[in-house]
Scaffold this motif. Structure first.
Motif, PDB file in Angstrom:
ATOM      1  N   VAL A  96     -10.736   0.481  -3.230  1.00 51.39           N
ATOM      2  CA  VAL A  96     -11.549  -0.365  -2.343  1.00 51.39           C
ATOM      3  C   VAL A  96     -13.027   0.007  -2.485  1.00 51.39           C
ATOM      4  O   VAL A  96     -13.917  -0.857  -2.503  1.00 51.39           O
ATOM      5  N   THR A 127      -2.869   7.303  -0.333  1.00 46.96           N
ATOM      6  CA  THR A 127      -3.989   6.758   0.426  1.00 46.96           C
ATOM      7  C   THR A 127      -5.312   6.900  -0.331  1.00 46.96           C
ATOM      8  O   THR A 127      -6.145   5.997  -0.330  1.00 46.96           O
ATOM      9  N   VAL A 165     -14.663  -3.588   5.336  1.00 50.23           N
ATOM     10  CA  VAL A 165     -13.556  -4.246   4.643  1.00 50.23           C
ATOM     11  C   VAL A 165     -12.590  -4.763   5.703  1.00 50.23           C
ATOM     12  O   VAL A 165     -12.255  -4.046   6.641  1.00 50.23           O
ATOM     13  N   ASP A 166     -12.183  -6.012   5.536  1.00 50.21           N
ATOM     14  CA  ASP A 166     -11.229  -6.566   6.493  1.00 50.21           C
ATOM     15  C   ASP A 166      -9.831  -6.088   6.139  1.00 50.21           C
ATOM     16  O   ASP A 166      -9.422  -6.137   4.975  1.00 50.21           O
ATOM     17  N   TYR A 167      -9.137  -5.638   7.163  1.00 48.03           N
ATOM     18  CA  TYR A 167      -7.783  -5.089   6.940  1.00 48.03           C
ATOM     19  C   TYR A 167      -6.841  -5.686   7.963  1.00 48.03           C
ATOM     20  O   TYR A 167      -7.147  -5.702   9.156  1.00 48.03           O
ATOM     21  N   TYR A 177      -6.387   3.824   7.268  1.00 50.97           N
ATOM     22  CA  TYR A 177      -6.865   2.610   6.595  1.00 50.97           C
ATOM     23  C   TYR A 177      -7.837   1.854   7.493  1.00 50.97           C
ATOM     24  O   TYR A 177      -8.911   1.448   7.067  1.00 50.97           O
ATOM     25  N   LYS A 178      -7.435   1.677   8.714  1.00 53.83           N
ATOM     26  CA  LYS A 178      -8.263   0.912   9.651  1.00 53.83           C
ATOM     27  C   LYS A 178      -9.635   1.545   9.779  1.00 53.83           C
ATOM     28  O   LYS A 178     -10.672   0.878   9.724  1.00 53.83           O
ATOM     29  N   HIS A 220      -2.078  -5.872   4.413  1.00 58.11           N
ATOM     30  CA  HIS A 220      -1.090  -4.795   4.260  1.00 58.11           C
ATOM     31  C   HIS A 220       0.262  -5.329   4.703  1.00 58.11           C
ATOM     32  O   HIS A 220       0.501  -5.533   5.890  1.00 58.11           O
ATOM     33  N   ILE A 237      -7.949  -6.965   2.840  1.00 56.57           N
ATOM     34  CA  ILE A 237      -6.659  -6.338   2.490  1.00 56.57           C
ATOM     35  C   ILE A 237      -5.600  -6.801   3.477  1.00 56.57           C
ATOM     36  O   ILE A 237      -5.754  -6.647   4.683  1.00 56.57           O
ATOM     37  N   PHE A 280     -11.577   1.438   6.305  1.00 55.18           N
ATOM     38  CA  PHE A 280     -11.991   0.095   5.896  1.00 55.18           C
ATOM     39  C   PHE A 280     -13.049  -0.462   6.847  1.00 55.18           C
ATOM     40  O   PHE A 280     -13.939  -1.204   6.413  1.00 55.18           O
ATOM     41  N   ARG A 281     -12.900  -0.100   8.117  1.00 58.99           N
ATOM     42  CA  ARG A 281     -13.908  -0.578   9.064  1.00 58.99           C
ATOM     43  C   ARG A 281     -15.283  -0.011   8.694  1.00 58.99           C
ATOM     44  O   ARG A 281     -16.294  -0.706   8.711  1.00 58.99           O
ATOM     45  N   LEU A 309       0.815  -1.226   0.000  1.00 61.69           N
ATOM     46  CA  LEU A 309       0.000   0.000   0.000  1.00 61.69           C
ATOM     47  C   LEU A 309       0.851   1.280   0.000  1.00 61.69           C
ATOM     48  O   LEU A 309       0.444   2.298   0.560  1.00 61.69           O
TER      49      LEU A 309
END
Lengths: 292, 569
Positions: free
Chosen positions: A197, A190, A267-269, A258-259, A211, A209, A262-263, A186
């Motif tokens: 995504v 950003t 989306v799982d990160y 990202y966290k 990372h 994802i 995506f949350r 990544l």
């Protein structure tokens, strides 16, 4: 077990398939659960509840109608399409040890492929850098798995990273709602990641994802003034040890973003460092899906 | 900008060191491949686009810091704006103008000039004391100073009115107080008539009163003198007149304005000679400007070598004929009575007078061009006693004593001097602090602060007491005999001045080079380290700016630290 599954040790194994199998088996031992049942989304039929069955498998609607406990049985051979999207840009070849991020991601991709194939899911593979250099549509055959393994084994990272256009190209090929697993460092703007995504999610696809970062990227190891040369852009920058904290601050800021982002998009990160055992990613994945 | 310690400038060779370190550092910096530099660019500290200008700025700062520190250690100085003021210190500058002499007026004028470096026309430097100089010497000095590379060309010349024509680029400050534009050029005595030729050197015609002084009578005449011309006037002389003088009306004492004459038939004159019997004689007389108090005493030591045979004539004039006291002895008729005194104290009503000795082989410095001061500069001083701190006084007083030369006590600003001659017995003359204190009291008395009589002890062997106003006797005990010696009246001018090469309070013995058999004692009883020249301290004609450079270096160090810590600055 960890020693055995140490990424550096794994890299010495001859074939990617072997590596994948070992990783998956290791992960399965770790969670003491068979992943081969129940992950499919296709319903098969009911059977009487037996002691020991998971409560969440009880069909409560049937119980409401019949006042009897029945548990749901799912089709073991599902048609879940999984796309493993691997970042093949030049930055992925960076390593401070013996195993590069690309190799780590390749092993992970191979392991996931092997796992999904075992579940009878169709696995596809895409590798991108500036363009989508590899695209293998999902399939469930053994020969397909062998082909994927061969591609992963032979691929070399190069060029810059362009994620948005490549994801768009990929999405154009996907006809059915799928699970898309992105393996990347990544190290791109950003906004591009978020946009890519967003595009994936907008089509109803599920996204995971991973990372992947090298240890020295996560924690800078600079004890003297040096000149860092960007692998992709070849830009040079003079860096002193005093810049460590600000670098890490920026990186953590990015990770937090990202966290958070995506949350909110479901989306799982997962942030993985190349020093971590490879099965951690699989365990994470399996655990996540177990919750669902 | 000058440097007091230019040797430190040698270290300027270290200036390229920051550059060399920079180049070396640049060359030896390791290049490492890294996945991405994006986070460095995003981070505040990683605004690497500023890297090069920042490096250059730091390099410049560090070089400047080094430069300023080196320059600071070299003690840089800025020259003060300094005006060279040439002050006429010739004898006729002692002319009275009101209560002050025009020399004092000149000093005041000099002090008004900002950054004045005082140079006396007698050739003494600013840190030395003025010495009476014949006016001709001043003229010579002033006009030659431009071409004389050993002297500084003056910005100002302070001189008597009309004494000197204006020099180019020099501001002339004329001190009024006398009129020397009129002169008596020649005298002729025929048939008891005195013909006087008077010249007016000014561009305006003037009327002047010419006064004839003889023992028998005083006559005055008003004479009109055309501009830049002369006139001849005539005075009748008494048949008894044997000598006398002519004086042009003037507010000041001016030698040029007085002419002495001897009527050819006049018998040899006699002058009272005082002093010791064998080797030395003292001829003393009062010399004071007309109208003023008698405060100037001329003391002349006539040694054996300067035999009285060489005294061809002594001319004198006195306003008060009844107190005319000049007597001349023939060479072979030297009185054997020592301590015969002729002094203003014996003629307290004297208002004017003059004594001139001619053909003396040793002349008093007033008439002598010989620069004794220069010889004395080679003298070696030895501190022989440290003053008790209880004896220290706030006023700065310098006392000097020598055999056969005036001892001088001086208040600061050099306005008042006390002089008295010590004779050969002063070889074993011990100066005690109490003596110095006495001298100080005398000075106070002169200054009008108090009138007292004092008895004091000079060491164990000598004492000095005030006998009456204006006259003091020095009673020295030598070989078991008490001998009184005259302490001359106050003298406001002249004297031999030396600079002390030390500032430490104490009593100093000088083994003189310039004066034969001289022994000097210099006493500084000030309560602080002080040099005799501290009244006009122009020794520091620069501003030390070392600290400016150190402060600059310190500020730049701070700036360098800020730039290193906060790259955005």
């Amino acid at each position: 077990m960890h020693t055995y599954l140490d990424p550096a040790v794994l890299s010495k194994l001859k074939t990617m398939e072997l590596r994948a199998r070992i990783i998956v088996e290791g992960a399965l031992i770790g969670i003491h659960r068979s992943p081969y049942h129940g992950f499919s989304t296709e319903f098969k039929d009911h059977r009487n509840y037996q002691a020991g069955d998971e409560l969440k498998r009880i069909d409560w609607k049937v119980y409401a109608r019949s006042n009897k406990f029945y548990t749901k049985q799912f089709e073991e051979e599902s048609n879940l399409n999984v796309y493993i999207v691997l970042d093949g840009s030049a930055s992925m070849k960076y390593t401070s040890t013996t195993l590069s991020k690309f190799e780590y991601a390749s092993y992970l991709a191979a392991s996931l492929s092997w796992l999904f194939m075992k579940q009878k899911d169709a696995v596809g593979l895409a590798i991108f850098d500036e363009k989508l250099s590899v695209f293998q549509p999902p399939a469930t055959t053994k020969s397909h798995l062998a082909r994927l393994m061969k591609i992963l084994d032979e691929s070399k990272p190069s060029n810059n990273t362009k994620i948005v256009s490549n994801i768009d190209t990929l999405l154009a090929q996907i006809k059915k709602r799928s699970l898309i697993i992105i393996l990347s460092d990544l190290l791109i703007p950003t906004a591009d990641i978020v946009k890519a995504v967003k595009n994936i999610s907008a089509r109803g696809n599920e996204v995971i994802i991973f990372h992947i970062l090298d240890d020295s990227e996560y924690k800078l190891k600079i004890n003297e003034s040096i000149i860092l040369k960007d692998i992709e852009t070849e830009a040079e920058i003079s860096v002193t040890p005093t810049l460590k904290s600000s670098y890490e601050k920026e990186l953590n800021k990015c990770i937090d973003l990202y966290k958070k982002t995506f949350r909110s998009r479901n989306v799982d990160y997962l942030l993985i460092r190349t020093s971590e055992p490879l099965e951690n990613a699989l365990i994470y994945y399996l655990a996540k899906h177990k919750q669902k | 900008m000058n440097f007091l310690t230019p040797n430190f400038l040698f270290w300027l060779f270290t200036l390229p060191i920051p550059f060399l370190i920079h180049l070396w550092h640049k060359k030896t910096t390791r290049r490492v491949l890294f996945s991405s530099t994006m986070f460095f660019r995003q981070s505040e500290q990683g605004k690497q686009s500023f890297k090069k200008p920042k490096d250059i700025l730091l390099l410049i700062l560090r070089t400047l810091i080094l430069l300023f520190i080196i320059l600071g250690f070299a003690n840089p100085t800025l020259n003060k704006k300094q005006n060279i003021v040439l002050l006429d210190d010739s004898y006729d500058m002692l002319t009275k103008n009101g209560k002050s002499t025009i020399f004092e007026l000149g000093l005041k004028e000099a002090h008004k000039i900002k950054g004045a470096k005082l140079v006396f026309a007698s050739g003494t430097k600013y840190n030395e004391y003025p010495k009476a100089t014949p006016s001709a010497k001043f003229q010579r000095f002033a006009f030659q100073s431009k071409t004389d590379t050993t002297r500084e060309y003056p910005d100002y010349i302070i001189t008597k009115l009309g004494k000197i024509s204006k020099l180019p680029n020099v501001k002339l400050i004329e001190i009024d107080g006398r009129d020397d534009n009129f002169s008596i050029d020649s005298l002729l005595i025929e048939n008891s008539k005195l013909f006087v030729k008077i010249t007016n050197h000014t561009s305006k015609s003037a009327e002047k009163i010419i006064t004839l002084f003889t023992k028998e009578t005083t006559l005055s005449a008003k004479v009109s003198i055309p501009a830049n011309s002369n006139t001849i006037t005539l005075f009748p002389l008494s048949e008894k007149a044997k000598y006398g003088s002519l004086q042009i009306e003037s507010d000041a004492l001016d030698i040029d304005n007085i002419k002495y004459f001897v009527v050819p038939s006049m018998p040899p004159l006699k002058v009272l000679i005082t002093g010791d019997t064998l080797n030395s004689f003292f001829i003393e007389n009062a010399l004071a400007p007309p109208g003023g108090n008698s405060k100037i005493t001329l003391s002349i030591n006539v040694t054996q070598a300067s035999s009285l045979k060489n005294i061809s004539s002594i001319l004198s004039n006195n306003a008060d004929a009844n107190n005319y006291d000049v007597i001349i002895f023939n060479g072979n008729s030297i009185p054997q009575t020592p301590h015969t005194i002729f002094a203003p104290s014996d003629a307290p009503t004297v208002k004017s007078g003059f004594l001139r000795l001619t053909n003396l082989t040793e002349m008093h410095p007033i008439f002598d061009d010989k620069d004794i001061l220069i010889e004395l500069k080679q003298a070696r001083f030895t501190r022989v006693a440290q003053l008790d701190s209880n004896l220290l006084r706030s006023s700065q007083i310098l006392a000097r004593f020598s055999n056969n030369s005036p001892a001088i006590v001086e208040l600061e600003n050099r306005n008042l001097w006390l002089a008295f001659p010590l004779n050969q017995f002063s070889d074993d003359f011990i100066i005690s602090p109490s003596f110095v204190l006495f001298m100080q009291r005398i000075v106070y008395w002169i200054a009008g602060k108090q009138i007292q009589k004092h008895n004091f002890i000079v060491g164990e062997k000598a004492s000095l007491k005030v006998e009456k106003s204006g006259t003091y006797l020095c009673n020295c005990i030598s070989d078991g005999q008490n001998k009184d010696y005259r302490l001359n009246s106050v003298i406001e001018s002249d004297g031999i001045y030396v600079s002390l090469p030390t500032e430490v309070p104490g009593i100093y013995e000088l083994q003189g080079v310039g004066v034969k058999d001289a022994m000097f004692f210099a006493v500084n009883i000030s309560n602080e380290f002080a040099s005799p020249s501290s009244a006009i301290d122009l020794s520091k004609n620069y501003v030390l700016i070392r600290n400016w450079f150190f402060w600059l270096a310190l500020i730049l160090m701070g700036l360098e630290m800020i730039i290193k810590t906060f790259p955005r600055v």
